[in-house]
Design an enzyme around this catalytic site. Structure first.
Site, PDB file in Angstrom:
ATOM      1  CB  SER A   1      -0.888  -0.021   1.247  1.00  0.00           C
ATOM      2  OG  SER A   1      -1.647   1.160   1.337  1.00  0.00           O
TER       3      SER A   1
ATOM      4  CE  LYS B   1      -4.661   0.272   0.140  1.00  0.00           C
ATOM      5  NZ  LYS B   1      -5.459  -0.449   1.152  1.00  0.00           N
TER       6      LYS B   1
ATOM      7  CE  LYS C   1      -3.884   4.052   1.921  1.00  0.00           C
ATOM      8  NZ  LYS C   1      -5.156   3.544   2.464  1.00  0.00           N
TER       9      LYS C   1
ATOM     10  CG  ASP D   1      -7.665   2.667   0.197  1.00  0.00           C
ATOM     11  OD1 ASP D   1      -8.803   3.189   0.239  1.00  0.00           O
ATOM     12  OD2 ASP D   1      -7.130   2.118   1.183  1.00  0.00           O
TER      13      ASP D   1
ATOM     14  CD  GLU E   1      -8.904  -0.484   0.324  1.00  0.00           C
ATOM     15  OE1 GLU E   1      -7.917  -0.758  -0.390  1.00  0.00           O
ATOM     16  OE2 GLU E   1      -8.898  -0.587   1.557  1.00  0.00           O
TER      17      GLU E   1
ATOM     18  CG  ASP F   1     -10.689  -0.360   4.537  1.00  0.00           C
ATOM     19  OD1 ASP F   1     -11.021  -0.807   5.641  1.00  0.00           O
ATOM     20  OD2 ASP F   1      -9.574   0.192   4.358  1.00  0.00           O
TER      21      ASP F   1
ATOM     22  CE  LYS G   1      -7.504  -1.784   6.517  1.00  0.00           C
ATOM     23  NZ  LYS G   1      -7.471  -0.328   6.679  1.00  0.00           N
TER      24      LYS G   1
ATOM     25  N   GLY H   1      -4.492  -4.290   6.004  1.00  0.00           N
ATOM     26  CA  GLY H   1      -3.486  -4.075   7.038  1.00  0.00           C
ATOM     27  C   GLY H   1      -3.676  -2.733   7.700  1.00  0.00           C
TER      28      GLY H   1
HETATM   29  O1  OSB Z   1      -7.211   2.230   4.138  1.00  0.00           O
HETATM   30  O2  OSB Z   1      -6.294   0.342   4.033  1.00  0.00           O
HETATM   31  C1  OSB Z   1      -6.336   1.470   4.510  1.00  0.00           C
HETATM   32  C2  OSB Z   1      -3.343   1.953   6.820  1.00  0.00           C
HETATM   33  C3  OSB Z   1      -3.937   2.647   7.865  1.00  0.00           C
HETATM   34  C4  OSB Z   1      -5.256   2.982   7.784  1.00  0.00           C
HETATM   35  C5  OSB Z   1      -6.009   2.640   6.660  1.00  0.00           C
HETATM   36  C6  OSB Z   1      -5.427   1.926   5.622  1.00  0.00           C
HETATM   37  C7  OSB Z   1      -4.072   1.622   5.685  1.00  0.00           C
HETATM   38  C8  OSB Z   1      -3.336   0.995   4.599  1.00  0.00           C
HETATM   39  C9  OSB Z   1      -2.035   0.328   4.948  1.00  0.00           C
HETATM   40  O3  OSB Z   1      -3.659   1.093   3.438  1.00  0.00           O
HETATM   41  C10 OSB Z   1      -2.062  -1.132   4.822  1.00  0.00           C
HETATM   42  C11 OSB Z   1      -0.788  -1.743   5.357  1.00  0.00           C
HETATM   43  O4  OSB Z   1       0.220  -1.701   4.660  1.00  0.00           O
HETATM   44  O5  OSB Z   1      -0.789  -2.255   6.489  1.00  0.00           O
HETATM   45 MG    MG Z   2      -8.414   1.108   2.783  1.00  0.00          MG
END
Ligand code: OSB
Ligand code: MG
Length: 381
Positions: A148, A174, A176, A201, A226, A251, A275, A303
């Site tokens: 991510s 992924k 952001k 995402d 996402e 999510d 999650k 995660g």
């Molecule tokens: O939206 O998935 C998410 C981390 C913190 C809060 C929200 C998200 C995330 C991640 C990181 O995208 C996922 C990871 O690498 O653990």
């Molecule tokens: Mg997310």
């Protein structure tokens, strides 16, 4: 739609006697700030629940952040709920099924519930001297990886990180996105990497008024988008999904089985990010994954940039049925210079992650290392 609640074999497991219960709070700096549309985090602060039974020690990591910017729970609300409402429900000799039933009396607070559930399941697997994945009922297998990538200041910087991820052989990338860092940024990544499994995402940064912009993303054959809309919305995602070719993935707005059933009934997504912390633990996650699979919904394990404890737990979960898509489990080095456990996550030459074998999580907390990052240590009983 109604989601059935089948009894999983792991729910028959009985809670052992517990000699000692402690809260340990840790703070680890990130190697790189982690930017999202809602917040940029520069460090991981986590509440750890330490359970001791005889000579066995189990650690549960709460996925909540100190702030309520991703979801409402925080490390402190979780500490309060665990101490004052959940731990009093934990009784030696009752089954995990019964504990789950008792936990329903407490509304919400899935992250707090997951912390207790995780630590107990780890303790039980330590007691049985088996790896956690076997307690969950699944053999080990190589786990697919996914990274991510947080928001970057420039497209060039983003491309640099994607190049790194592709070089490491991540199975899925992924990125952001946020308003102003979306179509053009994705276009550039796609131009350079026409064939990688790519997704975005938005952490809720858009509204239905942005439909035309989101439709432009259809040109880039993304695996999924996402949580484009509000963190608490399911209905408007259903409206949006009908207008998009690209699969939506939920999510934030899926806090449990009932939400998953609502999303499926409305056609709000084709994929679920599960999650385990967000949905109350491993057992609820396994039920949701089964429900999703039964309804043709793809599932992956999300995660929360966990330390090695939570990272190992997510790896064990991904051996279980339904977790068919690469998740957000990346290498420890993606977030931390060093870990508080002895076996940080790394990818093999094909981008896979090995499940740590050995009783419980299969990883051990390094005491001296841990002490470097401890903010607080409190004995509850
Ligand atoms: O939206 O998935 C998410 C981390 C913190 C809060 C929200 C998200 C995330 C991640 C990181 O995208 C996922 C990871 O690498 O653990
Ligand atoms: Mg997310």
């Amino acid at each position: 739609m109604h989601a059935p609640d089948p009894v999983l074999p792991v729910e028959q497991e009985l809670i052992p006697s517990i000699d000692r219960v402690e809260f340990v709070t840790v703070r680890l700096p990130f190697v790189h700030p982690f930017g999202t549309s809602v917040q940029t985090w520069t460090q991981k602060e986590a509440l750890l629940l330490r359970l001791t039974s005889g000579d066995m020690v189990a650690w549960g990591e709460c996925v909540a952040d100190p702030d309520p910017f991703y979801l409402p729970e925080t490390t402190r609300t979780a500490g309060h709920i665990i101490r004052d409402f959940l731990l009093p429900l934990v009784e030696p000799g009752i089954s995990m099924r019964e504990l789950g039933r008792r936990f329903t009396h407490v509304r919400g607070h899935g992250m707090a519930k997951a912390t207790v559930e995780n630590a107990l399941l780890i303790l039980i697997s330590l007691q049985k001297k088996i790896p956690l994945h076997l307690l969950l009922g699944s053999p080990a297998k190589p786990i697919m990886s996914g990274i991510s990538i947080g928001l970057r200041d420039t497209i060039e910087e983003l491309l640099g990180t994607v190049r790194y991820a592709v070089g490491r052989k991540y199975h899925r990338v992924k990125i952001k996105i946020a308003k102003g860092k979306d179509v053009e940024w994705v276009r550039r990544v796609r131009e350079e990497f026409p064939d990688i499994q790519l997704m975005v995402d938005a952490n809720g940064d858009y509204t239905l008024d942005d439909k035309a912009l989101l439709q432009q993303l259809d040109a880039f054959h993304l695996m999924m988008i996402e949580q484009p809309l509000s963190y608490s919305d399911i209905y408007q995602h259903a409206i949006l999904q009908k207008e998009l070719k690209t699969a939506l993935c939920l999510d934030e707005s899926i806090l449990g089985l009932d939400d998953a059933a609502t999303a499926v009934a409305l056609g709000a997504c084709r994929i679920l990010n599960i999650k385990q912390g967000r949905v109350g633990g491993l057992i609820p996650s396994m039920k949701m994954a089964r429900f999703a699979a039964d309804h043709g919904i793809g599932v992956w394990s999300g995660g929360m940039d966990e330390t090695g404890i939570g990272r190992a737990l997510n790896i064990h979960l991904q051996t279980t049925p339904g977790f068919t898509l690469p998740g957000d489990t990346s290498e420890t080095s993606n977030y931390f210079a060093e870990d508080i456990i002895d076996r940080p996550v790394f990818l093999d030459a094909n981008g896979y992650i090995a499940v740590p074998e050995g009783p419980g999580l299969g990883v051990s907390v390094l005491h001296d290392r841990l002490m470097q990052y401890v903010l607080g240590w409190e004995r509850l009983r």
